[in-house]
Design a protein around this motif. Structure first.
Motif, PDB file in Angstrom:
ATOM      1  N   UNK A 438    -147.897-100.958 -39.554  1.00 26.77           N
ATOM      2  CA  UNK A 438    -147.334 -99.710 -40.073  1.00 26.77           C
ATOM      3  C   UNK A 438    -146.377 -99.103 -39.042  1.00 26.77           C
ATOM      4  N   UNK A 439    -146.618 -99.428 -37.757  1.00 26.22           N
ATOM      5  CA  UNK A 439    -145.855 -98.782 -36.680  1.00 26.22           C
ATOM      6  C   UNK A 439    -144.524 -99.492 -36.444  1.00 26.22           C
ATOM      7  N   UNK A 453    -141.675 -96.656 -33.208  1.00 26.66           N
ATOM      8  CA  UNK A 453    -142.946 -96.751 -33.948  1.00 26.66           C
ATOM      9  C   UNK A 453    -143.074 -95.590 -34.943  1.00 26.66           C
ATOM     10  N   UNK A 482    -148.809-102.236 -27.699  1.00 23.84           N
ATOM     11  CA  UNK A 482    -147.760-101.451 -27.061  1.00 23.84           C
ATOM     12  C   UNK A 482    -146.429-101.587 -27.797  1.00 23.84           C
ATOM     13  N   UNK A 483    -145.570-100.630 -27.516  1.00 20.01           N
ATOM     14  CA  UNK A 483    -144.213-100.686 -28.039  1.00 20.01           C
ATOM     15  C   UNK A 483    -143.498-101.863 -27.374  1.00 20.01           C
ATOM     16  N   UNK A 497    -138.181 -98.637 -31.529  1.00 15.27           N
ATOM     17  CA  UNK A 497    -138.981 -99.810 -31.151  1.00 15.27           C
ATOM     18  C   UNK A 497    -140.076-100.090 -32.173  1.00 15.27           C
ATOM     19  N   UNK A 499    -143.688-102.728 -32.330  1.00 11.61           N
ATOM     20  CA  UNK A 499    -144.765-102.866 -31.360  1.00 11.61           C
ATOM     21  C   UNK A 499    -145.424-104.240 -31.471  1.00 11.61           C
ATOM     22  N   UNK A 590    -144.040-107.033 -34.404  1.00  9.09           N
ATOM     23  CA  UNK A 590    -143.323-106.710 -35.638  1.00  9.09           C
ATOM     24  C   UNK A 590    -142.019-105.993 -35.329  1.00  9.09           C
TER      25      UNK A 590
ATOM     26  N   UNK B  45    -153.015-101.835 -20.800  1.00 11.46           N
ATOM     27  CA  UNK B  45    -152.656-102.387 -22.106  1.00 11.46           C
ATOM     28  C   UNK B  45    -152.507-101.341 -23.194  1.00 11.46           C
ATOM     29  N   UNK B  48    -149.214 -97.010 -24.474  1.00 12.88           N
ATOM     30  CA  UNK B  48    -148.335 -96.472 -25.502  1.00 12.88           C
ATOM     31  C   UNK B  48    -149.068 -95.761 -26.639  1.00 12.88           C
ATOM     32  N   UNK B  52    -146.873 -93.906 -29.379  1.00 11.84           N
ATOM     33  CA  UNK B  52    -146.939 -94.418 -30.752  1.00 11.84           C
ATOM     34  C   UNK B  52    -147.488 -93.342 -31.686  1.00 11.84           C
ATOM     35  N   UNK B  55    -148.116 -93.276 -35.460  1.00 14.72           N
ATOM     36  CA  UNK B  55    -146.956 -92.952 -36.298  1.00 14.72           C
ATOM     37  C   UNK B  55    -147.065 -91.596 -36.989  1.00 14.72           C
ATOM     38  N   UNK B  75    -140.292 -87.699 -33.631  1.00 13.45           N
ATOM     39  CA  UNK B  75    -141.495 -87.304 -32.901  1.00 13.45           C
ATOM     40  C   UNK B  75    -141.158 -86.184 -31.913  1.00 13.45           C
TER      41      UNK B  75
END
Lengths: 652, 649
Positions: A438-439, A453, A482-483, A497, A499, A590, B45, B48, B52, B55, B75
Motif C-alpha cells: 500500500x505504501x 510512501x 524501509x523507503x 519513494x 519501499x 515495490x 532496519x 523509516x 512512512x 501512509x 505528509x
C-alpha cells in the motif's frame, strides 16, 4: 508445445455475459419489471437540492462505515480494499465512496447487465440482492465480489445500491485466487454472473453454500457477505426514509441533477483545455508462470471540445492471466481521471461518462475474451490502463495552464502481490494478502516533490499495516522495512519513494510458508515521469535460500541488506508460486512515483537534502541530477561541469 | 498571572484549594515548530516507520474534499529529520524473546553522535518493547550516562502498546514537547507558590481529566488538543445535575464545529488522537470536528448553492464584519434574517454591518439563483444546519447509538443560534442551551469540574481462554502505576477509583472492543463471563451477524483508568419563578422562518430566568448569547438556568 503458450479455446454463447456498460433502453420490457416513472420536468429548489445531495453522500458514507464494522477484516477495514456505490434504476452511477475507486467505477456494468438478464427469471423484487464477481459482467477479477440491492418505491424500481469487497480467496489453482498457474479462466476463482443471494430479505442458504464452498477461507468470506448485506440494508433503509421525507420525485430529481451537474462541470473544464491527442505506451511482463513475454497497453487520449476519447487500439492481444475486461479498463481510466480532472466535481460517474468514449479492442489485454485468464485483472490490465491514463492526462494538463497544478507524474507503477500462507507454531492455518505495498510512492506534481510512501492512486485513503501487527498475526520476523533509496523518479521535482520489506520465517510449525507472487514492472519501470522527469524504480522479488540470517542475529547484528547474507540468491519472476523454508529470507520492493521536469534543473541544495536523507544515492545525484558532492556539500564548479556534460551528451 | 494577581491582592490564590490550568503551550509548539530538537533511536532496519507513517500520515485528519485534491495533499514536516535518527542493532520478537542482543557499543555511539549534533531530547522506540523492556531501559541508562543534559523518553514508559509507528510518533512528540512543557509548568508553579497558592497545580488533558505537574513530562502529548474537551467535560457535569445521561454535545464556533458524545453518563473516549496528521496513542475524548460554523462561505456554481467547506476565518471574516470580506457566510445569513442583532454581536463587543451582509448575499447568491435575499439567507442557514446535523448523526450512529435516545447540548458562540434546528433534525429528545446565557462560554466550565485522570496500559497478545493468574498480575502492576501517578498529584488513596478494561478482538480481525472487568479477585468464571460480555458488546457496536466466534477471541491489551474526584465547585439550584416570560420580552419583530415560508411576528426575549416558559418562534437575545426557538418548539428554563427546548406535541 509448452503449457505456457497453450491456446485458449473459445466458448460459444459466452458473449451473453459481455456487459458493455451502455445504458439500457428505458422502454425495453424485462419480465414486467417496472422502472420508476419520474417526471423529467420536476423542479427542485436549490436548498432542497443541496440538502438532499448531502444526505445521499452521507448515506454512502454510512454504508461504507457499516461495511467496515461488520467485516472487520484487515483487507476491508485497514487497506480500504472495498467501495460502496449508489446508481439510478438503470445503473448510472450517482455517487461512489472514497475508498478503492475501481471497485465502484464498474458497478454500473453489473447493474445494467442484471436489469437485462435477471428481471424475467428469477425476477428482481424488493428485498432481493444479487451477488456478482464475473469480470465479463463487470467485476475487476473474481476476487472482487459485489452485492447489488435494488431499491423499490412501491412496485417501481427506484435505484440501486451496492458494495464491493476484495476477498482473500475464492478458489482456483493458486492460493489467494491469483492464479499464476492457470491455463485459462476455468482454473481461476469461481465466477458468479449476478446470482440472487438474498431473496425476500433472507439469505439463500443453497446459494451461500455454493459460494463459500469454493473458498479456502470460508469464515472470512462469509463474514464479508454479511458486511455486504448489512451495509446495503442500511443504505436502502436510509434511502427509503429520504424518499418518505422529500418524495420519490424529489430524490430522483436530485440524483439526476447530481449527474447532470457533474457532466456540465466536467465539460466546462474540458473546454478550457486545448484540443489534442496524447499518447502513452506501457508494458507488462510475464503473462503467467514460465512465460517471458512483454505485453503492451497503448492509449491515445483525444480531447476535442468538451469530450474525451480513451482509445486503446494497438494494445496487445489477451494472454495468460494479466487481462482485464472492458469494465476494468473503464474503472482503470477513472482512477487517473477523477483526481486529476474532477478534484472539485462530484464523482457522479453516470454524468461524467456521457462526456467520455472508450475504444477497447475485444480480445486485447484491456478487454479480454472469455475464457482468457483474468485473475490478476484488477492489478494487471486495469492497473496498466491507470498507468497509461495517468500519463496521458498529465501530459494533457501540462498543456493547460490553469490546470497545470493538478497533474501528477506516474503514481505507483504496479501492485506487488504477496499471498502468504502456512501454519503458525500453534498449527493454526492462515492465508493473507500482505498489504505492505500500500505504501507506494506518488508521482511528482508540477510544483513539489511526489509524496514518499503515499498510498495508491486508486484509493483516497488507506493504511499499510505496522510490522508489529504483521508479526503478531503471521509467523515471520522482519529484518527491515524501509523507503527504497533511488525509487522515486528523478526530476526537477522528484517522484515519491516506494519501499522494501524483508522477512524470515519465525515461530512456524516447522513447515515452509507458501508464497504466491504476481506483479509487473520488474523488467522496466511503469511509474513514468512527466515533462522530462524520469521514471520510478522497478519492483522486485528476491529469495535468499538457506541463508545464514540466524547466525548473524546471534552474532549481535540485524542484517541491513541482502548483500550481508550468504545463501542461494533467487530473483523470482513476476508471476510464480514458491515456498519459503526456515532460514530463507524473502525481500520485496515495490514502486515509487515518477519525476516531473528535467533532473538537471533541480536545485542542487534539494538534491543534497535527498542524499543526506538517503532518498537519493550519491551516484544518482551525480549521474541523473549532475550534482557532485564533496565532503557533504555541493561542489558548485563540478556540478556546473557535470550538468553541462549531461546536456552535451544528450545532443550527441 | 497579572490577571490573577489583580483579584483581591492575591487572596484569590491563597484561598484556592488547587489551581487548574489548561495550556496551549504544547499545541502552539506543534504548529510553530517550537519544540525541542529531537533525536530518535530505533531498532535497526526500522528507521523509516516514522516517515512512512503507515501512509495514513497523508490523509489523517483531512476531509474528503481536501483529499480529493491529490496534488495538494502530503505528509507533515518531519519532527525528526532522518539525519537525526539512529538505528541500534537489537531485536525482540512478538513473545518478548531476544532474537538479536542489544549492541551496547553501537548504542553509545548513537547517543554521542546525536548529542554532538546538538539534540535537546532523545526518543527511543524499539520493536516489541512493550513485551520486553530491557533494551529500551538499557538505552535510557546509556543516554543518562553519555548525555545527562539531554531529555530522554522511551516508548515503554510513554505508551507500552502495539503499533510501532504510532508508538514511535507518540514518543517523539512527547520528547519534542516535554522540555518545553515542564519548564513552563515549573515556572508557573513557582510563581503561583510565591503568590500564595498552597494547593497543587493541575494540568488539563485531552482525555478530559487533569493530571498533576509531576506527570506532565511523561504525558506531555496528553495536553495537546485539550481545548475542545472542556465543553464535553462541562456537559457531563451539567448532565449529571439534571439526570441526563445520554448527550450529544454540539460546539458551534466561528470556524469549527465539534461533536462529542456522552453515553450512560460518561464521555466516549478514543485511544488515539490525530495531531498535525500524526496518529498518537494518546487517550482523548472522542470528538469529531468539521470546518463549519459562522464563517462557512456560501457560493453558487452552475446554479448550485454550496455552503463550506471554505471558511472566511477571522480575517477577513464574514462580510458583515466590515473587514473587507465580500463572500457571504452563515453569520451574514443570520444577520440578514434578523436572528443576530448587528448592534449586539458577542454581547455588544463588536458591531456588524447588516448592509454588507445583505449585499454579499444578494450579489453572490440571491441574484445568480433568481431568489430573494431573504430566501437565499434562509437557504444558507438551512444547508449549514443540515451539514452539521448530518455529522452529528454520523458520529452517533457510527458508535452504535440512535440520536433519538439523546438530548443535544448546543453551546459555543453560535451553538444556541443553530442548536434548535440541529436537535429537531436529529429527532433528539430535547435541545438544551446549557446554563442559558453562558452557553457561549460553556467550555470554560469544564476546567473547574474535571476529575484527575490517569490511564495506564500495556499490550499483551494472548488467545482465550485467559489465565486468571496472568490477568490479575498484569492488572495489579498497572493499578500500582495508576495509584502512583495520582498520589504523585497529591490525592489521597481513598479518593481514587480504578477501573479495569480488557481490549479484546476476534483473532485476525481489526475491531477491538473495550470490555470491563470487576475490581475483585479474578477467577476463570469471571474471565469466561468477560468473553461472553465481549461478544454481546461486539454485536451491539458492529451490528447483528458481525461476530466471528469461529476465529477465536484474542486479548490485545490491558488498561486501567484511574480517576480521583477532587473537591469541586458546585452550581446552585435556583428557585423556580413564575412561568410567565413577559418580563423578559424585549419586543416583537417580523422575521423570516424558512419552515413557514415567510415572515411572521416573532417575540424577542432578553435574559430568561428559572421557571420561565415560552413558545416559538422566538429569538433569545441574552447578554452574551443569542438563541433561536423555532416555530413548533417550546421552552422552559430549569433551576440551573438551562434553556430546554422540546417540540410541541
Amino acid at each position: 508445445m509448452s503449457r505456457v503458450n497453450k491456446p485458449v479455446l473459445s466458448v460459444a454463447g459466452s458473449e451473453r455475459f459481455h456487459s458493455d456498460g451502455v445504458r439500457p433502453d428505458r422502454d425495453a420490457i424485462w419480465g414486467g419489471l417496472k422502472l420508476f416513472g419520474y417526471e423529467p420536468s420536476s423542479e427542485i429548489d436549490p436548498v432542497t437540492l443541496e440538502v438532499v445531495a448531502h444526505k445521499l453522500w452521507q448515506i454512502n458514507d454510512e454504508q461504507g462505515e457499516t461495511l467496515k464494522k461488520v467485516s472487520g477484516s484487515p483487507v476491508a477495514t485497514d487497506a480500504n480494499d472495498f467501495n460502496v456505490v449508489l446508481c439510478d434504476e438503470l445503473g448510472d452511477i450517482v455517487n461512489i465512496g472514497p475508498y478503492y475507486l475501481p471497485h465502484a467505477a464498474n458497478v454500473d456494468f453489473m447493474v445494467k447487465w442484471t436489469v437485462q438478464h435477471r428481471a424475467e427469471n428469477p425476477g428482481i423484487h424488493p428485498d432481493d440482492m444479487f451477488l456478482c464477481n464475473d469480470p465479463w459482467v463487470g467485476a475487476l477479477h473474481p476476487q472482487d465480489v459485489a452485492v447489488l440491492s435494488p431499491v423499490f418505491v412501491g412496485e417501481e424500481l427506484f435505484c440501486w445500491t451496492g458494495s464491493t469487497i476484495h476477498q482473500v480467496d475464492l478458489g482456483g489453482v493458486n492460493i489467494g485466487s491469483w492464479c499464476v498457474d492457470a491455463d485459462d479462466h476455468f482454473s481461476e476463482g469461481m465466477t458468479y454472473p449476478s446470482i440472487k443471494i438474498v431473496e425476500g430479505g433472507a439469505i439463500r442458504r443453497d446459494i451461500e453454500d455454493t459460494y463459500l464452498r469454493r473458498s479456502r477461507a470460508p469464515g472470512l468470506v462469509g463474514l464479508d457477505l454479511r458486511a455486504h448485506i448489512a451495509s446495503n440494508n442500511v443504505a436502502k433503509q436510509r434511502l427509503l426514509e429520504l424518499v418518505e421525507r422529500y418524495t420519490a420525485q424529489t430524490v430522483h430529481a436530485v440524483m439526476r441533477e447530481q449527474m447532470d451537474y457533474a457532466e456540465q462541470a466536467f465539460r466546462d473544464r474540458l473546454r478550457k483545455i486545448p484540443d489534442g491527442t496524447w499518447r502513452c505506451e506501457t508494458y507488462q511482463e510475464v503473462s503467467r508462470t514460465g512465460d517471458r513475454g512483454v505485453y503492451k497497453t497503448a492509449l491515445a487520449l483525444t480531447k476535442r471540445g468538451d469530450s474525451l476519447v480513451f482509445d486503446f487500439t494497438g494494445t496487445d492481444d489477451n494472454v495468460g492471466m494479466i487481462n482485464s475486461t472492458r469494465a476494468g479498463a473503464v474503472g482503470g481510466s477513472m482512477v487517473a481521471l477523477l483526481p486529476q480532472l474532477c478534484f472539485d466535481i462530484p464523482w457522479a460517474l453516470g454524468g461524467l461518462h456521457r462526456a467520455i468514449t472508450y475504444e477497447t479492442p475485444l480480445g486485447s489485454i484491456v478487454n479480454a475474451e472469455f475464457p482468457h485468464g483474468v485473475s490478476m485483472g484488477s492489478i494487471s490490465g486495469t492497473w496498466s490502463v491507470t498507468n497509461a491514463s495517468n500519463i496521458c492526462i498529465a501530459k494533457m494538463l501540462s498543456s493547460a495552464p490553469g490546470l497545470h497544478d493538478r497533474l501528477l507524474a506516474g503514481c505507483v507503477g504496479s501492485w506487488t502481490v504477496v499471498i502468504l500462507s502456512g501454519h503458525d507454531n500453534n498449527n493454526e492455518t492462515f492465508v493473507t494478502m500482505v498489504m505492505d505495498c500500500m505504501a507506494g510512492g506518488w508521482g511528482a506534481a508540477s510544483f513539489h516533490d511526489g509524496v514518499d510512501t503515499a498510498g495508491l492512486m486508486a484509493a483516497i485513503t488507506g493504511q499499510c499495516p505496522n510490522v508489529e501487527t504483521n508479526e503478531g498475526l503471521y509467523p515471520v520476523l522482519y529484518l527491515y522495512r524501509r523507503e527504497t533509496m533511488d525509487s522515486g523518479g528523478a526530476g526537477e521535482f522528484r517522484g515519491g519513494m516506494g519501499a522494501t520489506s524483508c522477512w524470515v520465517p519465525h515461530d512456524t510449525n516447522g513447515e515452509s510458508l507458501q508464497l504466491v507472487l504476481a506483479t509487473f514492472g520488474q523488467a522496466f519501470p511503469t511509474a513514468l515521469g512527466i515533462d522530462g522527469g524520469y521514471p520510478a524504480n522497478t519492483s522486485m522479488y528476491t529469495m535468499v535460500r538457506g541463508s545464514n540470517a540466524e547466525e548473524i542475529f546471534a552474532s549481535g547484528r540485524m542484517p541491513m541488506d541482502l548483500a550481508e547474507l550468504d545463501g542461494d540468491f533467487e530473483y523470482l519472476p513476476a508471476k510464480c508460486e514458491t515456498m519459503e523454508a526456515q532460514g530463507d529470507v524473502f525481500e520485496h520492493t515495490w514502486s515509487g512515483g515518477g519525476g516531473f521536469g528535467d533532473p538537471i534543473d533541480r536545485d542542487p541544495a534539494a538534491v543534497l537534502v535527498d542524499v543526506l536523507a538517503e532518498a537519493v544515492s550519491e551516484d544518482s545525484a551525480r549521474v541523473l541530477y549532475g550534482v557532485v558532492l564533496t565532503g557533504g556539500v555541493v561542489n558548485k564548479t563540478e556540478t556546473a561541469a557535470a550538468r553541462t556534460a549531461i546536456r552535451a551528451d544528450r545532443l550527441r | 498571572m497579572n490577571v490573577i494577581r489583580s483579584f483581591d491582592d492575591g487572596r484569590l490564590l491563597g484561598d484556592a484549594d488547587y489551581f487548574y490550568h489548561g495550556t496551549t503551550v504544547t499545541t502552539n509548539a506543534m504548529i510553530t515548530g517550537g519544540g525541542a530538537k529531537v533525536g530518535f533511536i530505533t531498532t535497526a532496519g526500522h528507521r523509516d516507520a516514522l516517515s512512512m507513517m503507515r501512509i495514513i500520515g497523508r490523509s489523517a485528519g483531512k476531509s474528503e474534499a481536501e483529499l480529493k485534491q491529490y496534488s495538494y495533499t502530503g505528509k507533515p514536516q518531519p519532527i525528526v529529520p532522518k539525519a537525526l535518527i539512529r538505528e541500534v542493532h537489537e531485536r525482540v520478537d512478538r513473545c518478548g524473546t531476544v532474537v538479536v542482543p542489544f549492541d551496547e557499543v553501537g548504542a553509545r555511539k548513537a547517543v554521542c553522535e546525536l548529542a554532538e549534533a546538538g539534540v535537546e531530547a532523545i526518543a527511543v522506540c524499539f520493536l516489541w518493547s512493550f513485551m520486553n523492556r530491557d533494551h529500551e531501559q538499557r538505552m535510557k541508562q546509556i543516554v543518562l550516562e553519555e548525555a545527562p543534559e539531554v531529555h530522554v523518553a522511551i516508548s515503554c514508559e510513554i505508551m507500552p502498546a502495539i503499533k510501532e509507528y504510532e508508538r514511535s510518533a507518540t514518543t517523539v512528540v512527547t520528547a519534542y514537547l516535554a522540555p518545553l512543557l515542564t519548564a513552563y509548568l515549573n515556572d508557573l508553579a513557582s510563581e503561583l507558590t510565591t503568590d500564595g497558592l498552597a494547593g497543587p497545580l493541575f494540568v488539563m488533558q485531552s482525555l478530559g481529566g487533569a493530571m498533576g505537574v509531576s506527570q506532565a513530562g511523561r504525558r506531555a502529548a496528553n495536553t495537546l488538543a485539550s481545548g475542545p474537551a472542556g465543553g464535553v467535560v462541562a456537559a457531563t457535569f451539567v448532565g449529571g445535575l439534571i439526570a441526563e445521561k445520554n448527550i450529544i454535545c454540539a460546539d458551534v464556533g466561528g470556524t469549527s464545529f465539534d461533536v462529542g458524545l456522552i453515553v450512560d453518563g460518561d464521555p466516549l473516549i478514543t485511544s488515539q488522537s490525530i495531531v498535525n496528521q500524526y496518529t498518537l496513542l494518546v487517550p482523548a475524548l472522542d470528538i469529531v470536528s468539521i470546518g463549519a460554523g459562522g464563517g462557512s462561505v456560501a457560493s453558487v456554481d452552475l446554479g448550485r448553492l454550496n455552503v463550506g467547506p471554505t471558511s472566511a476565518g477571522a480575517a477577513p471574516g464574514p462580510a458583515c464584519y466590515g473587514r473587507g470580506g465580500t463572500e457571504p457566510t452563515t453569520t451574514d445569513a443570520d444577520v440578514v434574517l434578523g436572528y443576530i442583532d448587528p448592534d449586539y454581536f458577542l454581547g455588544g463587543a463588536m458591531s456588524l454591518d447588516k448592509d454588507l451582509a445583505e449585499k454579499a448575499i444578494h450579489d453572490k447568491i440571491a441574484a445568480p439563483l433568481g431568489i430573494s435575499t431573504q430566501a437565499a439567507a434562509a437557504g444558507i442557514v438551512e444547508i449549514a444546519n443540515h451539514h452539521m446535523s448530518d455529522l452529528m448523526r454520523k458520529m452517533t450512529i457510527e458508535r452504535g447509538h440512535d440520536p433519538r435516545d439523546f438530548v443535544v447540548f448546543a453551546f459555543g458562540g453560535a451553538g444556541p443560534l443553530h442548536g434548535g434546528a440541529l436537535g429537531r433534525e436529529l429527532g433528539a429528545k430535547e435541545i438544551i442551551f446549557p446554563l442559558g446565557n453562558v452557553a457561549s462560554a460553556f467550555s470554560a466550565l469544564g476546567l473547574s469540574v474535571s476529575d484527575l485522570t490517569t490511564v495506564t496500559q500495556t499490550t499483551r497478545l494472548a488467545l482465550a481462554p485467559l489465565s486468571a493468574e496472568v490477568v490479575s498480575r498484569t492488572f495489579q502492576d498497572l493499578e500500582a502505576e495508576a495509584l502512583n501517578n495520582l498520589q504523585g498529584a497529591g490525592v489521597q488513596p481513598g479518593d481514587i477509583q480504578l477501573n479495569r478494561v480488557l481490549e479484546l478482538r476476534y483473532k485476525g480481525q481489526v475491531h477491538q472492543v473495550d470490555t470491563p472487568l470487576p475490581p475483585d479477585d479474578l477467577n476463570d468464571d469471571i474471565l469466561r463471563g468477560a468473553l461472553v460480555d465481549f461478544e454481546r458488546r461486539y454485536e451491539a457496536l458492529f451490528g447483528p451477524g458481525s461476530s466471528y466466534s469461529d476465529a477465536g477471541i484474542e486479548l490485545v491489551a490491558y488498561r486501567v483508568v484511574g480517576t480521583a474526584t477532587v473537591e469541586r465547585s458546585t452550581l446552585q439550584e435556583a428557585d423556580l419563578g413564575p412561568p410567565d416570560a413577559g418580563s423578559a420580552l424585549l419586543g416583537k419583530e417580523s422575521l423570516y422562518w424558512r419552515e413557514l415560508g415567510g415572515e411572521t411576528e416573532t417575540a424577542i426575549y432578553g435574559e430568561l430566568h428559572p421557571g420561565m416558559q415560552l413558545d416559538g418562534p422566538a429569538v433569545l437575545r441574552m447578554p452574551s448569547t443569542t438563541g433561536l426557538v423555532h416555530p413548533g418548539q417550546s421552552v422552559r428554563v430549569d433551576a440551573f438556568a438551562n434553556i430546554r427546548i422540546r417540540s410541541k406535541e
